[in-house]
Design a protein around this motif. Structure first.
Motif, PDB file in Angstrom:
ATOM      1  N   SER A   1      45.333  42.640  52.184  1.00 63.81           N
ATOM      2  CA  SER A   1      46.750  42.968  52.367  1.00 63.81           C
ATOM      3  C   SER A   1      47.454  42.948  51.023  1.00 63.81           C
ATOM      4  N   ARG A   2      48.467  43.845  50.899  1.00 63.18           N
ATOM      5  CA  ARG A   2      49.381  43.852  49.762  1.00 63.18           C
ATOM      6  C   ARG A   2      50.789  43.911  50.328  1.00 63.18           C
ATOM      7  N   PRO A   3      51.281  42.810  50.925  1.00 57.90           N
ATOM      8  CA  PRO A   3      52.565  42.850  51.623  1.00 57.90           C
ATOM      9  C   PRO A   3      53.769  43.046  50.710  1.00 57.90           C
ATOM     10  N   SER A   4      53.611  42.774  49.410  1.00 61.82           N
ATOM     11  CA  SER A   4      54.696  42.999  48.459  1.00 61.82           C
ATOM     12  C   SER A   4      54.086  43.315  47.103  1.00 61.82           C
ATOM     13  N   PRO A   5      54.881  43.871  46.181  1.00 61.08           N
ATOM     14  CA  PRO A   5      54.322  44.247  44.876  1.00 61.08           C
ATOM     15  C   PRO A   5      53.674  43.091  44.131  1.00 61.08           C
ATOM     16  N   ASP A   6      54.184  41.869  44.328  1.00 62.28           N
ATOM     17  CA  ASP A   6      53.680  40.732  43.571  1.00 62.28           C
ATOM     18  C   ASP A   6      52.800  39.787  44.392  1.00 62.28           C
ATOM     19  N   ARG A   7      52.346  40.270  45.556  1.00 61.37           N
ATOM     20  CA  ARG A   7      51.516  39.402  46.390  1.00 61.37           C
ATOM     21  C   ARG A   7      50.364  40.192  46.995  1.00 61.37           C
ATOM     22  N   ALA A   8      49.189  39.571  46.915  1.00 60.24           N
ATOM     23  CA  ALA A   8      48.018  40.090  47.608  1.00 60.24           C
ATOM     24  C   ALA A   8      47.463  38.972  48.477  1.00 60.24           C
ATOM     25  N   VAL A   9      46.734  39.363  49.500  1.00 60.41           N
ATOM     26  CA  VAL A   9      46.079  38.381  50.364  1.00 60.41           C
ATOM     27  C   VAL A   9      44.596  38.728  50.438  1.00 60.41           C
ATOM     28  N   VAL A  10      43.750  37.719  50.241  1.00 62.02           N
ATOM     29  CA  VAL A  10      42.306  37.915  50.326  1.00 62.02           C
ATOM     30  C   VAL A  10      41.756  37.170  51.534  1.00 62.02           C
ATOM     31  N   ASP A  11      40.512  37.490  51.905  1.00 58.40           N
ATOM     32  CA  ASP A  11      39.909  36.921  53.111  1.00 58.40           C
ATOM     33  C   ASP A  11      39.223  35.578  52.865  1.00 58.40           C
ATOM     34  N   ALA A  12      39.566  34.921  51.769  1.00 59.97           N
ATOM     35  CA  ALA A  12      39.029  33.589  51.465  1.00 59.97           C
ATOM     36  C   ALA A  12      40.172  32.589  51.468  1.00 59.97           C
ATOM     37  N   GLY A  13      40.171  31.703  52.458  1.00 62.82           N
ATOM     38  CA  GLY A  13      41.215  30.691  52.555  1.00 62.82           C
ATOM     39  C   GLY A  13      40.663  29.302  52.335  1.00 62.82           C
TER      40      GLY A  13
ATOM     41  N   TYR B   1      41.332  39.429  37.250  1.00 59.58           N
ATOM     42  CA  TYR B   1      42.777  39.458  36.965  1.00 59.58           C
ATOM     43  C   TYR B   1      43.188  38.096  36.395  1.00 59.58           C
ATOM     44  N   PRO B   2      42.976  37.877  35.106  1.00 62.08           N
ATOM     45  CA  PRO B   2      43.194  36.569  34.497  1.00 62.08           C
ATOM     46  C   PRO B   2      44.622  36.042  34.633  1.00 62.08           C
ATOM     47  N   ASP B   3      45.582  36.917  34.804  1.00 59.22           N
ATOM     48  CA  ASP B   3      46.970  36.474  34.929  1.00 59.22           C
ATOM     49  C   ASP B   3      47.371  36.184  36.367  1.00 59.22           C
ATOM     50  N   ALA B   4      46.479  36.423  37.305  1.00 59.34           N
ATOM     51  CA  ALA B   4      46.756  36.142  38.711  1.00 59.34           C
ATOM     52  C   ALA B   4      46.294  34.731  39.049  1.00 59.34           C
ATOM     53  N   VAL B   5      46.915  34.146  40.072  1.00 58.95           N
ATOM     54  CA  VAL B   5      46.484  32.834  40.550  1.00 58.95           C
ATOM     55  C   VAL B   5      46.483  32.840  42.079  1.00 58.95           C
ATOM     56  N   VAL B   6      45.607  32.014  42.644  1.00 55.99           N
ATOM     57  CA  VAL B   6      45.639  31.791  44.087  1.00 55.99           C
ATOM     58  C   VAL B   6      46.727  30.747  44.323  1.00 55.99           C
TER      59      VAL B   6
ATOM     60  N   ASP C   1      49.204  35.360  43.710  1.00 61.39           N
ATOM     61  CA  ASP C   1      50.441  35.660  42.990  1.00 61.39           C
ATOM     62  C   ASP C   1      50.117  36.629  41.855  1.00 61.39           C
ATOM     63  N   LEU C   2      50.673  37.842  41.954  1.00 61.59           N
ATOM     64  CA  LEU C   2      50.405  38.900  40.966  1.00 61.59           C
ATOM     65  C   LEU C   2      51.578  39.136  40.027  1.00 61.59           C
TER      66      LEU C   2
ATOM     67  N   ARG D   1      52.563  38.058  37.297  1.00 59.55           N
ATOM     68  CA  ARG D   1      52.343  38.144  35.849  1.00 59.55           C
ATOM     69  C   ARG D   1      51.330  39.218  35.473  1.00 59.55           C
ATOM     70  N   CYS D   2      50.890  39.996  36.453  1.00 59.39           N
ATOM     71  CA  CYS D   2      49.851  40.990  36.203  1.00 59.39           C
ATOM     72  C   CYS D   2      50.448  42.374  35.954  1.00 59.39           C
ATOM     73  N   GLU D   3      49.957  43.044  34.936  1.00 61.91           N
ATOM     74  CA  GLU D   3      50.325  44.444  34.719  1.00 61.91           C
ATOM     75  C   GLU D   3      49.492  45.326  35.646  1.00 61.91           C
ATOM     76  N   ARG D   4      48.208  45.092  35.696  1.00 57.02           N
ATOM     77  CA  ARG D   4      47.315  45.812  36.600  1.00 57.02           C
ATOM     78  C   ARG D   4      47.092  44.941  37.830  1.00 57.02           C
ATOM     79  N   LYS D   5      47.139  45.556  39.014  1.00 61.32           N
ATOM     80  CA  LYS D   5      47.067  44.782  40.254  1.00 61.32           C
ATOM     81  C   LYS D   5      46.025  45.365  41.205  1.00 61.32           C
ATOM     82  N   PRO D   6      45.383  44.516  41.994  1.00 59.97           N
ATOM     83  CA  PRO D   6      44.329  44.994  42.893  1.00 59.97           C
ATOM     84  C   PRO D   6      44.892  45.762  44.082  1.00 59.97           C
ATOM     85  N   GLU D   7      44.050  46.618  44.637  1.00 55.08           N
ATOM     86  CA  GLU D   7      44.419  47.400  45.816  1.00 55.08           C
ATOM     87  C   GLU D   7      43.709  46.849  47.056  1.00 55.08           C
ATOM     88  N   ILE D   8      44.199  47.222  48.224  1.00 52.19           N
ATOM     89  CA  ILE D   8      43.547  46.838  49.475  1.00 52.19           C
ATOM     90  C   ILE D   8      42.116  47.373  49.494  1.00 52.19           C
TER      91      ILE D   8
END
Length: 353
Positions: free
Chosen positions: A253-265, A285-290, A301-302, A304-311
């Protein structure tokens, strides 16, 4: 079997060359200090990796629980094991005797007369002698006698009991001034009492950076170094390229420009933080954090990322604490040169009794 097509997510992968490099590096550090290496298997819980550690020069293994020791004895990895946990209760003590009959040396720890009396009683019934180390609390605030004098007193008490044999003292972690003072004072008191201390056992992966400050140590117990993680990077022991365990996850999921959700919780990354923030680092994505985890969702949290992952994109996460992650899966995928070369069962998964 190739990496991209055959590993579903979420899953745990380990990079073989990094594992071997980590084993070799720490073996060299410990041996260079003139100390025997007794790595802790709680990090990987996998006999094949323990064999790599033994082949590199480790004298034996450290386990935390009886069931861990049982898995490694069953696998025939080594005949010299230390269990660094008070063993209390008739059922566990009988299991201890059964296991001790299967190897050359199965040592334990104790921090009270009550623990020693229990071991002594069952050992006497079975006709066995169990070697033990006095566990010392040198500031961590967990198990252990509270003073150097108490360590000597417990060793003296053991001399009055059948079925137990004092072999030394143990603490976790070393690396602090308090630990150095405690061990120095304890050894002086043992000398005054005329009691030999063949083993002085220290532990902790971050404390490897200060191993030269503890010349009294005769053996070292570290575990996390075999994989490394965010905590080890924060402590200065490891770099990103030393981290051998990764959690492979898919962006769902990419519910907002600065947030992604992965299937690892939290059911694979866990919620452990200790002295670091957030819940993991993204390799790609070294500037991203879980930034948060629920049971089946990892929130990235994306901002701080210039490049961001896609679904649909697959990412690799370095967890905060790799030891806890190992216990969350049945198998780990071994990667070499980007391909799966083995699938290893986590033999001691759930071995907490």
């Amino acid at each position: 079997m190739t990496f991209p097509r055959e590993i579903d997510t979420p899953s745990v992968t380990i990079l073989l060359e990094r594992v071997q490099a980590n084993i070799d590096r720490v073996q060299a550090i410990v041996a260079g200090a003139g100390i025997r290496n007794r790595p802790h298997i709680k990090t990987h819980k996998i006999p094949a990796i323990a064999r790599m550690q033994i082949q590199a020069g480790a004298v034996g293994l450290t386990c935390q629980k009886l069931s861990e020791a049982e898995a490694f004895i069953d696998a025939g990895v080594t005949d010299d094991i230390l269990i660094t946990y008070n063993i209390v209760g008739r059922r566990k003590l009988e299991r201890l005797m059964d296991l001790s009959a299967r190897v050359k040396r199965l040592a334990v720890v104790a921090d009270s007369e009550a623990v020693l009396r229990g071991i002594s009683e069952v050992a006497l019934e079975r006709g066995r002698v169990v070697p033990f180390l006095v566990e010392c609390d040198t500031g961590f605030g967990r198990n252990g006698v509270q003073t150097p004098a108490a360590a000597v007193a417990l060793a003296q008490y053991a001399a009055t009991l059948p079925g137990v044999r004092f072999e030394g003292i143990l603490t976790f972690p070393v690396g602090t001034d308090a630990a150095k003072v405690f061990l120095t004072e304890a050894l002086a008191l043992f000398k005054q009492a005329g009691i030999e201390v063949p083993i002085v056992s220290g532990g902790g992966s971050p404390a490897l950076l200060k191993i030269e400050d503890f010349p009294m140590l005769t053996e070292y117990r570290a575990g996390t170094y075999v994989y490394n993680d965010v905590m080890m990077m924060a402590s200065g022991l490891a770099r990103l390229e030393d981290c051998a365990l990764q959690v492979r996850a898919t962006v769902v999921s990419r519910p907002s420009p600065d947030r992604a959700v992965v299937d690892a919780g939290s059911k694979i990354l866990t919620r452990e933080q200790y002295y670091v923030k957030d819940f993991g680092r993204i390799v790609e994505y070294p500037d991203a954090v879980v930034s948060n985890v629920t049971e089946e969702h990892g929130v990235i949290d994306l901002s701080r990322c210039e490049r961001k992952p896609e679904i649909g994109e697959v990412v690799n996460i370095i967890p905060n604490h790799c030891c806890a992650v190992s216990n969350m899966v049945d198998n780990v995928y071994v990667l070499s040169q980007g391909e799966v070369v083995d699938v290893l069962p986590v033999a001691a998964r759930g071995a907490v009794w």
